[in-house]
Structures are given as C-alpha cells and as structure tokens.
Design a protein around this motif. Structure first.
Motif, mmCIF file in Angstrom:
data_model
loop_
_atom_site.group_PDB
_atom_site.id
_atom_site.type_symbol
_atom_site.label_atom_id
_atom_site.label_comp_id
_atom_site.label_asym_id
_atom_site.label_seq_id
_atom_site.Cartn_x
_atom_site.Cartn_y
_atom_site.Cartn_z
ATOM 1 N N GLY A 133 0.801 -1.219 0.000
ATOM 2 C CA GLY A 133 0.000 0.000 0.000
ATOM 3 C C GLY A 133 0.833 1.268 0.000
ATOM 4 N N LYS A 134 2.141 1.148 0.192
ATOM 5 C CA LYS A 134 3.059 2.282 0.135
ATOM 6 C C LYS A 134 4.190 2.011 -0.843
ATOM 7 C CE LYS A 134 2.216 3.887 4.813
ATOM 8 N NZ LYS A 134 2.776 4.185 6.120
ATOM 9 N N VAL A 135 4.666 0.777 -0.825
ATOM 10 C CA VAL A 135 5.788 0.400 -1.681
ATOM 11 C C VAL A 135 5.629 -1.054 -2.129
ATOM 12 C CG1 VAL A 135 7.274 -0.318 0.241
ATOM 13 C CG2 VAL A 135 8.315 0.437 -1.884
ATOM 14 N N CYS A 136 6.070 -1.299 -3.348
ATOM 15 C CA CYS A 136 6.161 -2.663 -3.860
ATOM 16 C C CYS A 136 7.648 -3.008 -3.905
ATOM 17 C CB CYS A 136 5.591 -2.762 -5.268
ATOM 18 S SG CYS A 136 3.830 -2.391 -5.383
ATOM 19 N N SER A 137 7.987 -4.250 -3.609
ATOM 20 C CA SER A 137 9.398 -4.647 -3.647
ATOM 21 C C SER A 137 9.548 -6.071 -4.134
ATOM 22 C CB SER A 137 10.034 -4.480 -2.268
ATOM 23 O OG SER A 137 9.427 -5.350 -1.333
ATOM 24 N N MET A 138 10.721 -6.333 -4.701
ATOM 25 C CA MET A 138 11.106 -7.679 -5.098
ATOM 26 C C MET A 138 12.622 -7.730 -5.146
ATOM 27 S SD MET A 138 12.239 -8.426 -8.443
ATOM 28 C CE MET A 138 12.614 -7.407 -9.852
ATOM 29 N N SER A 139 13.175 -8.923 -4.950
ATOM 30 C CA SER A 139 14.625 -9.110 -4.934
ATOM 31 C C SER A 139 15.031 -10.225 -5.871
ATOM 32 C CB SER A 139 15.105 -9.458 -3.522
ATOM 33 O OG SER A 139 14.872 -8.407 -2.640
ATOM 34 N N GLY A 140 16.276 -10.138 -6.342
ATOM 35 C CA GLY A 140 16.801 -11.206 -7.174
ATOM 36 C C GLY A 140 18.174 -10.879 -7.724
ATOM 37 N N PRO A 141 18.782 -11.844 -8.395
ATOM 38 C CA PRO A 141 20.135 -11.701 -8.931
ATOM 39 C C PRO A 141 20.152 -11.215 -10.381
ATOM 40 C CG PRO A 141 19.470 -13.968 -9.127
ATOM 41 C CD PRO A 141 18.311 -13.217 -8.486
ATOM 42 N N TRP A 142 19.384 -10.180 -10.712
ATOM 43 C CA TRP A 142 19.239 -9.750 -12.104
ATOM 44 C C TRP A 142 19.984 -8.471 -12.421
ATOM 45 C CZ3 TRP A 142 14.757 -11.171 -9.280
ATOM 46 C CH2 TRP A 142 14.395 -12.500 -9.483
ATOM 47 N N GLY A 143 21.057 -8.190 -11.746
ATOM 48 C CA GLY A 143 21.859 -7.009 -12.035
ATOM 49 C C GLY A 143 21.474 -5.823 -11.178
ATOM 50 N N ASN A 144 21.997 -4.664 -11.563
ATOM 51 C CA ASN A 144 21.815 -3.454 -10.762
ATOM 52 C C ASN A 144 21.151 -2.316 -11.519
ATOM 53 O OD1 ASN A 144 23.072 -4.675 -8.572
ATOM 54 N ND2 ASN A 144 25.099 -4.080 -9.286
ATOM 55 N N ALA A 145 20.717 -2.566 -12.737
ATOM 56 C CA ALA A 145 20.137 -1.497 -13.558
ATOM 57 C C ALA A 145 18.624 -1.437 -13.400
ATOM 58 C CB ALA A 145 20.488 -1.739 -15.021
ATOM 59 N N LEU A 146 18.060 -0.292 -13.758
ATOM 60 C CA LEU A 146 16.613 -0.136 -13.853
ATOM 61 C C LEU A 146 16.247 -0.275 -15.327
ATOM 62 C CD1 LEU A 146 16.022 2.968 -11.546
ATOM 63 C CD2 LEU A 146 15.813 0.549 -10.961
ATOM 64 N N SER A 147 15.171 -0.956 -15.597
ATOM 65 C CA SER A 147 14.747 -1.217 -16.967
ATOM 66 C C SER A 147 13.349 -0.654 -17.194
ATOM 67 C CB SER A 147 14.746 -2.729 -17.211
ATOM 68 O OG SER A 147 13.915 -3.079 -18.280
ATOM 69 N N VAL A 148 13.179 0.130 -18.263
ATOM 70 C CA VAL A 148 11.858 0.657 -18.594
ATOM 71 C C VAL A 148 10.904 -0.498 -18.884
ATOM 72 C CG1 VAL A 148 10.530 2.012 -20.275
ATOM 73 C CG2 VAL A 148 12.685 2.898 -19.399
ATOM 74 N N ASP A 149 11.380 -1.513 -19.585
ATOM 75 C CA ASP A 149 10.537 -2.657 -19.916
ATOM 76 C C ASP A 149 10.026 -3.357 -18.658
ATOM 77 O OD1 ASP A 149 9.505 -4.568 -22.017
ATOM 78 O OD2 ASP A 149 10.734 -5.928 -20.821
ATOM 79 N N SER A 150 10.910 -3.625 -17.719
ATOM 80 C CA SER A 150 10.502 -4.288 -16.477
ATOM 81 C C SER A 150 9.582 -3.394 -15.650
ATOM 82 C CB SER A 150 11.736 -4.681 -15.659
ATOM 83 O OG SER A 150 12.503 -5.626 -16.362
ATOM 84 N N ASN A 168 16.408 0.929 -6.781
ATOM 85 C CA ASN A 168 16.902 -0.352 -6.279
ATOM 86 C C ASN A 168 17.977 -0.152 -5.219
ATOM 87 O OD1 ASN A 168 19.423 -0.021 -7.597
ATOM 88 N ND2 ASN A 168 18.724 -1.121 -9.402
ATOM 89 N N SER A 169 18.336 -1.243 -4.576
ATOM 90 C CA SER A 169 19.308 -1.199 -3.483
ATOM 91 C C SER A 169 20.728 -0.933 -3.966
ATOM 92 C CB SER A 169 19.256 -2.503 -2.676
ATOM 93 O OG SER A 169 19.553 -3.615 -3.510
ATOM 94 N N ALA A 170 20.948 -0.946 -5.282
ATOM 95 C CA ALA A 170 22.268 -0.641 -5.836
ATOM 96 C C ALA A 170 22.461 0.855 -6.041
ATOM 97 C CB ALA A 170 22.453 -1.381 -7.160
ATOM 98 N N GLY A 171 21.414 1.646 -5.787
ATOM 99 C CA GLY A 171 21.531 3.093 -5.874
ATOM 100 C C GLY A 171 20.927 3.729 -7.109
ATOM 101 N N ALA A 172 20.407 2.929 -8.037
ATOM 102 C CA ALA A 172 19.735 3.495 -9.209
ATOM 103 C C ALA A 172 18.358 4.002 -8.792
ATOM 104 C CB ALA A 172 19.612 2.441 -10.304
ATOM 105 N N SER A 173 17.922 5.138 -9.367
ATOM 106 C CA SER A 173 16.659 5.713 -8.921
ATOM 107 C C SER A 173 16.033 6.591 -9.996
ATOM 108 C CB SER A 173 16.917 6.561 -7.667
ATOM 109 O OG SER A 173 15.732 7.142 -7.209
ATOM 110 N N TRP A 174 14.716 6.429 -10.170
ATOM 111 C CA TRP A 174 13.912 7.318 -11.009
ATOM 112 C C TRP A 174 12.861 7.945 -10.116
ATOM 113 C CZ3 TRP A 174 12.565 3.129 -15.199
ATOM 114 C CH2 TRP A 174 13.714 2.803 -15.924
ATOM 115 N N ASP A 175 12.715 9.267 -10.214
ATOM 116 C CA ASP A 175 11.688 9.948 -9.431
ATOM 117 C C ASP A 175 10.726 10.662 -10.374
ATOM 118 O OD1 ASP A 175 12.924 12.327 -10.246
ATOM 119 O OD2 ASP A 175 13.968 12.606 -8.347
#
Length: 102
Positions: free
Chosen positions: A48-65, A81-88
């Motif tokens: 209700g505030k944040v959605c999250s998921m974890s996995g070994p799929w790299g450190n980038a943010l993907s528009v498709d995903s 993501n926890s690697a420091g990538a961020s879109w606001d």
C-alpha cells in the motif's frame, strides 16, 4: 592451501550472484507476478506504500521491467533499487514507464 581453495570456491562462485532489491512507490496492496526483461517471472509484494522484489538480475533499472509492473498495478511514484539506481517524478524514464498505465 586447501583452506584458500575452499574459500575461493565457496565465496567467489558465480552461482552466488548478488541480490538486488527493487522498489516502486505505489498504493497498490497485494502480490503480483510479472515478467522481467530477458528474465523469468518475478513476484512483487506491495503493502500500500511500496512494492518490492529481490533477485540476482543485475543493478540497472529497466523501462521494460518497470512497464510490466505498471501494467498490473497502475502508475508508480518512483522506481529504485538497493544498488543506488533511482527514477523519481522528474525522471523521463519514469514518465515513459507510467505511459502504459491503464
């Protein structure tokens, strides 16, 4: 020498890929399964505030995903993501992601 070899095999194995956690700002509550770009289906948990998921799929943010998630839950207010990538709200990538919302 055996200890060094054992440690190298245990801790440097490619099978132990680093886990990254992705977050999306959303008022959605529930669990959704979505496909990720060039990968498997993943499960997002939304409280209700944040959605999250974890996995070994790299450190980038993907528009498709991101769009795969937005198609299921609606527009999001951020994507990071926890690697420091961020879109606001000012990110063109987040605007592109949210274009697919219904």
């Amino acid at each position: 020498m055996k200890k060094i070899l054992l440690c190298t095999l245990l801790f440097c194995s490619p099978a132990m890929a680093a886990q990254t956690t992705w977050y999306a700002g959303s008022s959605y509550k529930g669990t959704v399964t979505v496909s990720i770009e060039n990968g498997p289906n993943v499960v997002w948990k939304c409280n209700g505030k944040v959605c999250s998921m974890s996995g070994p799929w790299g450190n980038a943010l993907s528009v498709d995903s991101c769009q795969s998630l937005v198609l299921r839950i609606g527009k999001i207010s951020y994507y990071k993501n926890s690697a420091g990538a961020s879109w606001d709200a000012r990110s063109p990538e987040l605007a592109q992601c949210n274009q697919v919302a219904r």
